[in-house]
Design a protein around this motif. Sequence first.
Motif, PDB file in Angstrom:
ATOM      1  N   CYS A 180     -31.473 -56.117  -6.919  1.00  0.00           N
ATOM      2  CA  CYS A 180     -30.156 -56.238  -7.754  1.00  0.00           C
ATOM      3  C   CYS A 180     -29.122 -55.896  -6.736  1.00  0.00           C
ATOM      4  N   CYS A 187     -27.016 -52.639  -8.512  1.00  0.00           N
ATOM      5  CA  CYS A 187     -27.725 -51.407  -8.616  1.00  0.00           C
ATOM      6  C   CYS A 187     -28.867 -51.083  -8.048  1.00  0.00           C
ATOM      7  N   CYS A 193     -28.903 -53.411 -15.287  1.00  0.00           N
ATOM      8  CA  CYS A 193     -27.454 -53.529 -15.365  1.00  0.00           C
ATOM      9  C   CYS A 193     -26.913 -54.897 -15.997  1.00  0.00           C
TER      10      CYS A 193
HETATM   11 ZN   LIG Z   1     -28.823 -53.956 -11.496  1.00  0.00          ZN
END
Ligand SMILES: [Zn+2]
Length: 103
Positions: free
Chosen positions: A81, A84, A98
């Motif tokens: 990701c 995050c 997230c």
């Molecule tokens: Zn994330």
Amino acid sequence: MKEIFVDKNIVIVGHYKSILEDAGILTLIRNEALAMTEVPTLAFYPSLCVMNDEDANRAIKILSDYQAKEKKTITGEDKICSECSESNPANFETCWSCSKDLD
Ligand SMILES: [Zn+2]
């Protein structure tokens, strides 16, 4: 009519049929009833046919593209990701952590 795909699993054959129908290709499943009621042998495996022979090449292309994509999804690398930095399985479309869209 031309046979383009055979599998002992009627669920997969039915799934491929719906993919081709979404692409506007007329299809037919042979041996569907036999597959439901008896132990299928190779000669009686459900087979997916295109009604018009001229659709066969396009249908095979669509299915092989689909199979390639599916294989890639299963065996693909984890996605990291960008938001995050959590690792997500390759078939996830959004981050589990997230909810950001993954590429
Ligand atoms: Zn994330």
